[in-house]
Design a protein around this motif. Structure first.
Motif, PDB file in Angstrom:
ATOM      1  N   THR A  75       0.858  -1.185   0.000  1.00  0.00           N
ATOM      2  CA  THR A  75       0.000   0.000   0.000  1.00  0.00           C
ATOM      3  C   THR A  75       0.894   1.235   0.000  1.00  0.00           C
ATOM      4  OG1 THR A  75      -0.145   0.132   2.421  1.00  0.00           O
ATOM      5  CG2 THR A  75      -1.815  -1.205   1.288  1.00  0.00           C
ATOM      6  N   GLU A  76       0.308   2.374  -0.318  1.00  0.00           N
ATOM      7  CA  GLU A  76       1.056   3.627  -0.264  1.00  0.00           C
ATOM      8  C   GLU A  76       0.170   4.740   0.265  1.00  0.00           C
ATOM      9  OE1 GLU A  76       1.785   6.137  -3.709  1.00  0.00           O
ATOM     10  OE2 GLU A  76       0.950   4.556  -4.985  1.00  0.00           O
ATOM     11  N   VAL A  77       0.803   5.711   0.905  1.00  0.00           N
ATOM     12  CA  VAL A  77       0.092   6.880   1.396  1.00  0.00           C
ATOM     13  C   VAL A  77       0.185   7.973   0.340  1.00  0.00           C
ATOM     14  CG1 VAL A  77      -0.043   8.630   3.188  1.00  0.00           C
ATOM     15  CG2 VAL A  77       0.591   6.285   3.784  1.00  0.00           C
ATOM     16  N   ALA A  78      -0.953   8.389  -0.174  1.00  0.00           N
ATOM     17  CA  ALA A  78      -0.987   9.432  -1.189  1.00  0.00           C
ATOM     18  C   ALA A  78      -0.612  10.775  -0.587  1.00  0.00           C
ATOM     19  CB  ALA A  78      -2.374   9.496  -1.822  1.00  0.00           C
ATOM     20  N   ALA A  79      -0.425  11.767  -1.437  1.00  0.00           N
ATOM     21  CA  ALA A  79      -0.031  13.095  -0.965  1.00  0.00           C
ATOM     22  C   ALA A  79      -1.051  13.700  -0.016  1.00  0.00           C
ATOM     23  CB  ALA A  79       0.188  14.023  -2.161  1.00  0.00           C
ATOM     24  N   ASP A  80      -2.330  13.337  -0.183  1.00  0.00           N
ATOM     25  CA  ASP A  80      -3.372  13.890   0.696  1.00  0.00           C
ATOM     26  C   ASP A  80      -3.543  13.094   1.977  1.00  0.00           C
ATOM     27  OD1 ASP A  80      -4.583  11.587  -0.184  1.00  0.00           O
ATOM     28  OD2 ASP A  80      -6.287  12.587  -1.156  1.00  0.00           O
ATOM     29  N   GLU A  86      -0.982  -0.340  -3.740  1.00  0.00           N
ATOM     30  CA  GLU A  86       0.131  -0.315  -4.682  1.00  0.00           C
ATOM     31  C   GLU A  86       0.235  -1.714  -5.291  1.00  0.00           C
ATOM     32  OE1 GLU A  86       4.129   2.082  -5.314  1.00  0.00           O
ATOM     33  OE2 GLU A  86       4.129   1.028  -3.402  1.00  0.00           O
ATOM     34  N   LEU A  87       0.969  -2.624  -4.669  1.00  0.00           N
ATOM     35  CA  LEU A  87       0.970  -4.000  -5.169  1.00  0.00           C
ATOM     36  C   LEU A  87      -0.256  -4.772  -4.703  1.00  0.00           C
ATOM     37  CD1 LEU A  87       4.740  -4.963  -4.832  1.00  0.00           C
ATOM     38  CD2 LEU A  87       3.476  -4.302  -6.885  1.00  0.00           C
ATOM     39  N   SER A  88      -0.949  -4.253  -3.726  1.00  0.00           N
ATOM     40  CA  SER A  88      -2.212  -4.838  -3.278  1.00  0.00           C
ATOM     41  C   SER A  88      -3.366  -4.006  -3.824  1.00  0.00           C
ATOM     42  CB  SER A  88      -2.265  -4.876  -1.749  1.00  0.00           C
ATOM     43  OG  SER A  88      -3.505  -5.377  -1.297  1.00  0.00           O
TER      44      SER A  88
END
Length: 297
Positions: A75-80, A86-88
């Motif tokens: 997973t990734e944390v977006a700019a907001d 992400e891969l999940s």
């Protein structure tokens, strides 16, 4: 070294980054990103013992090279500040948030050509079972695209924790080689790596993020331990971005943007770079993802 110390250019060029640092970046201003150019960044925190090993205590140099270029996380944390896959592509927990099912992308290849699958998640998790994932009781492959994770106790924030830049995914069949050579699923493939000195990554020709991220043709990271030298490299257009926490060494701020803001800066970037309307603040350099989120102006 004083704040106005001058850069020893011969020492800088000895890193092997001379050609990249002298490359011109002048292009016409555009409203939307396009694929071209080279991101050149001067960062601290590098060591001659650096490897693409997520278990190491890396400085910013390797954090950007790994999480921001060569590897991906689940997973990734977006700019907001919101959590994205992400891969999940999906995650679902039981009523106690103790047993989680992770659904994975089915269109991802490692840089060595092998297809990303559930077993890679299990092997990558196993590297951290005594540290970051000490609360994980069991990890099991349900099928090629699904992984079950059981925690010792419930944790509603578990999907958010999977965005940690240390939880990058490795190919299960050759983790040692991946840690040595930098074999990930990220937007940039390792072209040259000198531990503690220099990283060069080239954009993967075809990637699952095409059209959404990864606008630079190449990404160049140079390790410079002195903030004064990093500032001078930016002032003299040897780099496009520099890790800095104080404007004292910059003097003239014309043509320079301070990130994430003037009173809490972690980096300074040339206005030759185009930035999204919002940049992430959880980690420096747009949550370490400048290489995938920024583009040439």
């Amino acid at each position: 070294m004083t704040r106005r110390s001058h850069m020893d250019r011969r020492a800088l060029f000895a890193t092997g980054a001379a050609a990249a640092l002298l490359a011109a970046t002048g292009v016409s201003v555009q409203a939307s990103p396009s694929r071209k150019g080279r991101l050149r960044a001067a960062l601290s925190g590098a060591s001659r013992t650096d490897r693409f090993d997520a278990r190491q205590d890396h400085g910013l140099f390797m954090q950007v090279a790994m999480a921001g270029a060569v590897f991906d996380t689940l997973t990734e944390v977006a700019a907001d500040g919101t959590l994205h896959g992400e891969l999940s592509t999906a995650w679902e927990g039981d009523a106690r948030a103790q047993v989680w099912t992770l659904t994975l992308r089915d269109d991802v290849d490692f840089h060595d050509g092998t297809r990303f699958a559930a077993q890679d998640v299990v092997a990558s998790f196993d590297l951290h079972r005594d540290t970051l994932l000490a609360d994980v009781a069991r990890v099991a492959v349900l099928d090629a695209r699904r992984v079950l994770v059981e925690l010792h106790r419930g944790d509603p924030d578990f999907p958010y924790r999977l965005s940690d830049p240390r939880l990058v995914m490795y190919p299960s069949r050759n983790i040692a080689e991946a840690m040595r050579d930098g074999i990930g699923t990220g937007l940039y493939r390792v072209q040259r790596f000198q531990p503690g000195r220099h990283f060069l990554g080239a954009r993967v020709a075809h990637h699952y993020k095409d059209g959404r991220a990864g606008w630079f043709d190449t990404v160049e990271l140079v390790a410079l331990s002195s903030s004064a030298v990093r500032a001078e490299a930016l002032r003299d257009n040897y780099v496009d971005a520099a890790e800095l926490s104080d404007t004292a060494d910059l003097a003239d701020l014309s043509g320079i943007t301070l990130l994430p803001e003037t009173h809490a800066m972690t980096a300074a970037v040339s206005q030759g770079l185009a930035l999204p309307a919002q940049t992430g603040r959880r980690w420096p350099l747009d949550n370490l993802r400048a290489a995938e989120r920024w583009w040439m102006a």
